[in-house]
Write a protein that holds these residues in place. Structure first.
Motif, PDB file in Angstrom:
ATOM      1  N   ARG A 201       0.820  -1.213   0.000  1.00  0.00           N
ATOM      2  CA  ARG A 201       0.000   0.000   0.000  1.00  0.00           C
ATOM      3  C   ARG A 201       0.857   1.268   0.000  1.00  0.00           C
ATOM      4  O   ARG A 201       0.426   2.314  -0.469  1.00  0.00           O
ATOM      5  CB  ARG A 201      -0.942   0.006   1.202  1.00  0.00           C
ATOM      6  CG  ARG A 201      -2.294  -0.612   0.914  1.00  0.00           C
ATOM      7  CD  ARG A 201      -3.112   0.259  -0.034  1.00  0.00           C
ATOM      8  NE  ARG A 201      -4.312  -0.430  -0.507  1.00  0.00           N
ATOM      9  CZ  ARG A 201      -4.505  -0.831  -1.751  1.00  0.00           C
ATOM     10  NH1 ARG A 201      -3.570  -0.624  -2.671  1.00  0.00           N
ATOM     11  NH2 ARG A 201      -5.616  -1.424  -2.102  1.00  0.00           N
ATOM     12  N   ASP A 202       2.078   1.176   0.532  1.00  0.00           N
ATOM     13  CA  ASP A 202       2.991   2.320   0.454  1.00  0.00           C
ATOM     14  C   ASP A 202       3.349   2.614  -1.000  1.00  0.00           C
ATOM     15  O   ASP A 202       3.435   3.771  -1.416  1.00  0.00           O
ATOM     16  CB  ASP A 202       4.285   2.032   1.228  1.00  0.00           C
ATOM     17  CG  ASP A 202       4.113   2.140   2.734  1.00  0.00           C
ATOM     18  OD1 ASP A 202       3.006   2.516   3.182  1.00  0.00           O
ATOM     19  OD2 ASP A 202       5.079   1.852   3.464  1.00  0.00           O
ATOM     20  N   PHE A 203       3.580   1.561  -1.753  1.00  0.00           N
ATOM     21  CA  PHE A 203       3.997   1.711  -3.145  1.00  0.00           C
ATOM     22  C   PHE A 203       2.810   1.883  -4.088  1.00  0.00           C
ATOM     23  O   PHE A 203       2.919   2.546  -5.122  1.00  0.00           O
ATOM     24  CB  PHE A 203       4.814   0.489  -3.575  1.00  0.00           C
ATOM     25  CG  PHE A 203       6.224   0.481  -3.054  1.00  0.00           C
ATOM     26  CD1 PHE A 203       7.285   0.868  -3.864  1.00  0.00           C
ATOM     27  CD2 PHE A 203       6.500   0.090  -1.750  1.00  0.00           C
ATOM     28  CE1 PHE A 203       8.586   0.866  -3.389  1.00  0.00           C
ATOM     29  CE2 PHE A 203       7.801   0.084  -1.263  1.00  0.00           C
ATOM     30  CZ  PHE A 203       8.850   0.478  -2.088  1.00  0.00           C
ATOM     31  N   PHE A 204       1.680   1.293  -3.731  1.00  0.00           N
ATOM     32  CA  PHE A 204       0.490   1.364  -4.577  1.00  0.00           C
ATOM     33  C   PHE A 204      -0.724   1.733  -3.722  1.00  0.00           C
ATOM     34  O   PHE A 204      -1.492   0.862  -3.312  1.00  0.00           O
ATOM     35  CB  PHE A 204       0.247   0.023  -5.282  1.00  0.00           C
ATOM     36  CG  PHE A 204       1.354  -0.386  -6.210  1.00  0.00           C
ATOM     37  CD1 PHE A 204       1.396   0.088  -7.513  1.00  0.00           C
ATOM     38  CD2 PHE A 204       2.359  -1.242  -5.771  1.00  0.00           C
ATOM     39  CE1 PHE A 204       2.423  -0.288  -8.370  1.00  0.00           C
ATOM     40  CE2 PHE A 204       3.391  -1.619  -6.617  1.00  0.00           C
ATOM     41  CZ  PHE A 204       3.428  -1.141  -7.922  1.00  0.00           C
ATOM     42  N   PRO A 205      -0.890   3.024  -3.437  1.00  0.00           N
ATOM     43  CA  PRO A 205      -2.028   3.467  -2.616  1.00  0.00           C
ATOM     44  C   PRO A 205      -3.357   3.145  -3.291  1.00  0.00           C
ATOM     45  O   PRO A 205      -3.408   2.827  -4.479  1.00  0.00           O
ATOM     46  CB  PRO A 205      -1.816   4.986  -2.514  1.00  0.00           C
ATOM     47  CG  PRO A 205      -0.366   5.192  -2.813  1.00  0.00           C
ATOM     48  CD  PRO A 205      -0.007   4.132  -3.808  1.00  0.00           C
ATOM     49  N   GLU A 206      -4.413   3.239  -2.510  1.00  0.00           N
ATOM     50  CA  GLU A 206      -5.757   3.026  -3.047  1.00  0.00           C
ATOM     51  C   GLU A 206      -5.978   3.930  -4.248  1.00  0.00           C
ATOM     52  O   GLU A 206      -5.606   5.102  -4.228  1.00  0.00           O
ATOM     53  CB  GLU A 206      -6.815   3.342  -1.982  1.00  0.00           C
ATOM     54  CG  GLU A 206      -6.913   2.306  -0.882  1.00  0.00           C
ATOM     55  CD  GLU A 206      -7.811   1.137  -1.245  1.00  0.00           C
ATOM     56  OE1 GLU A 206      -8.249   1.062  -2.407  1.00  0.00           O
ATOM     57  OE2 GLU A 206      -8.069   0.310  -0.365  1.00  0.00           O
ATOM     58  N   THR A 207      -6.576   3.398  -5.293  1.00  0.00           N
ATOM     59  CA  THR A 207      -6.864   4.189  -6.484  1.00  0.00           C
ATOM     60  C   THR A 207      -7.736   5.380  -6.121  1.00  0.00           C
ATOM     61  O   THR A 207      -8.741   5.239  -5.432  1.00  0.00           O
ATOM     62  CB  THR A 207      -7.605   3.343  -7.534  1.00  0.00           C
ATOM     63  OG1 THR A 207      -6.806   2.200  -7.842  1.00  0.00           O
ATOM     64  CG2 THR A 207      -7.847   4.141  -8.797  1.00  0.00           C
ATOM     65  N   GLY A 208      -7.296   6.557  -6.576  1.00  0.00           N
ATOM     66  CA  GLY A 208      -8.059   7.767  -6.280  1.00  0.00           C
ATOM     67  C   GLY A 208      -7.672   8.405  -4.969  1.00  0.00           C
ATOM     68  O   GLY A 208      -8.179   9.441  -4.601  1.00  0.00           O
ATOM     69  N   ALA A 209      -6.739   7.752  -4.244  1.00  0.00           N
ATOM     70  CA  ALA A 209      -6.312   8.319  -2.963  1.00  0.00           C
ATOM     71  C   ALA A 209      -4.800   8.441  -2.936  1.00  0.00           C
ATOM     72  O   ALA A 209      -4.130   8.012  -2.025  1.00  0.00           O
ATOM     73  CB  ALA A 209      -6.794   7.439  -1.810  1.00  0.00           C
ATOM     74  N   GLY A 210      -4.277   9.021  -4.020  1.00  0.00           N
ATOM     75  CA  GLY A 210      -2.836   9.193  -4.086  1.00  0.00           C
ATOM     76  C   GLY A 210      -2.144   8.048  -4.774  1.00  0.00           C
ATOM     77  O   GLY A 210      -1.088   7.605  -4.352  1.00  0.00           O
ATOM     78  N   ALA A 211      -2.768   7.517  -5.830  1.00  0.00           N
ATOM     79  CA  ALA A 211      -2.152   6.434  -6.584  1.00  0.00           C
ATOM     80  C   ALA A 211      -0.849   6.915  -7.183  1.00  0.00           C
ATOM     81  O   ALA A 211      -0.629   8.104  -7.342  1.00  0.00           O
ATOM     82  CB  ALA A 211      -3.106   5.973  -7.681  1.00  0.00           C
ATOM     83  N   PRO A 212       0.061   5.987  -7.526  1.00  0.00           N
ATOM     84  CA  PRO A 212       1.356   6.381  -8.060  1.00  0.00           C
ATOM     85  C   PRO A 212       1.222   7.376  -9.201  1.00  0.00           C
ATOM     86  O   PRO A 212       0.468   7.173 -10.144  1.00  0.00           O
ATOM     87  CB  PRO A 212       1.934   5.046  -8.555  1.00  0.00           C
ATOM     88  CG  PRO A 212       1.306   4.038  -7.665  1.00  0.00           C
ATOM     89  CD  PRO A 212      -0.087   4.548  -7.413  1.00  0.00           C
TER      90      PRO A 212
END
Length: 221
Positions: A201-212
């Motif tokens: 989750r650090d590398f791939f945050p929730e989509t729409g919530a700070g995604a890469p």
């Protein structure tokens, strides 16, 4: 440095080991369910490996597929837990839509890791670490097997040494429960799974919530 629109770019994530402590804290919230999840995993995976392991030639390769499918389900449980939702044993079996990509990824990573192990072992271990997020990417973002492997490798290649050490440490945590007559693994294995999912989750945050690639809307503190 700001983006053209005045926002701030997302900082590059790093491998961190305190996710293990976070995982332990999370496990205590729904420990009973996690124990049942791991019991289901051990029983079903063990039975499948026993049956497929008896097949000649490709038996060893095929026996890794059920474990990968079940592990994808376990990761789905972990991601649900991280979102703050109540988990259930049935969650690990609700992955019918990604079984194909999981099988492809399982076969390719098994072959790739095996080839790497032939070359003085270390390359195989490093490759396994770089592909650590493969199943999570399939479950979480619906990527196909090859794309998930590539995305995981690209995300972690800059941290190849630390992610390799992290994988080894987490693996040791996961198997530490074997010391307690094997029963302890029902506790330590979920810690390992949650640790990996938290780092993911650090590398791939929730989509729409700070995604890469998404900028922060506010400057860093």
């Amino acid at each position: 440095m700001t983006m053209p629109d005045g926002s701030y770019p997302m900082p590059t994530p790093r491998v961190r080991f305190d996710v293990i402590n976070q995982a332990w804290a999370m496990l205590q919230q729904q420990m009973g369910t996690w124990v049942l999840v791991m019991v289901a995993y051990v029983v079903v995976a063990g039975l499948c490996q026993y049956i497929l392991g008896k097949l000649p030639y490709a038996g060893a390769l095929l026996s890794s597929i059920p474990s990968a499918i079940l592990m994808a389900g376990v990761y789905k449980v972990a991601l649900k837990h991280i979102r703050g939702e109540v988990i259930a044993v049935g969650d690990m079996f609700s992955i019918g839509d990604v079984i194909g990509p999981v099988i492809v990824a399982s076969i390719l990573t098994t072959i790739g890791t095996a080839i790497g192990l032939v070359f003085c072992v270390i390359p195989g271990v490093v490759l396994s670490a770089l592909w650590l997020f493969t199943l999570l990417l399939i479950v979480d973002r619906g990527l196909d097997g090859v794309a998930a492997m590539r995305e995981s490798l690209n995300a972690l290649k800059g941290e190849w040494l630390m992610i390799t050490i992290f994988m080894i440490v987490v693996a040791l945590v996961g198997v530490a429960g074997v010391i307690a007559c094997g029963v302890g693994v029902l506790i330590t294995a979920p810690i390992a799974v949650l640790s990996i999912a938290l780092l993911y989750r650090d590398f791939f945050p929730e989509t729409g919530a700070g995604a890469p690639g998404d900028p922060y809307s506010a400057p860093p503190l």
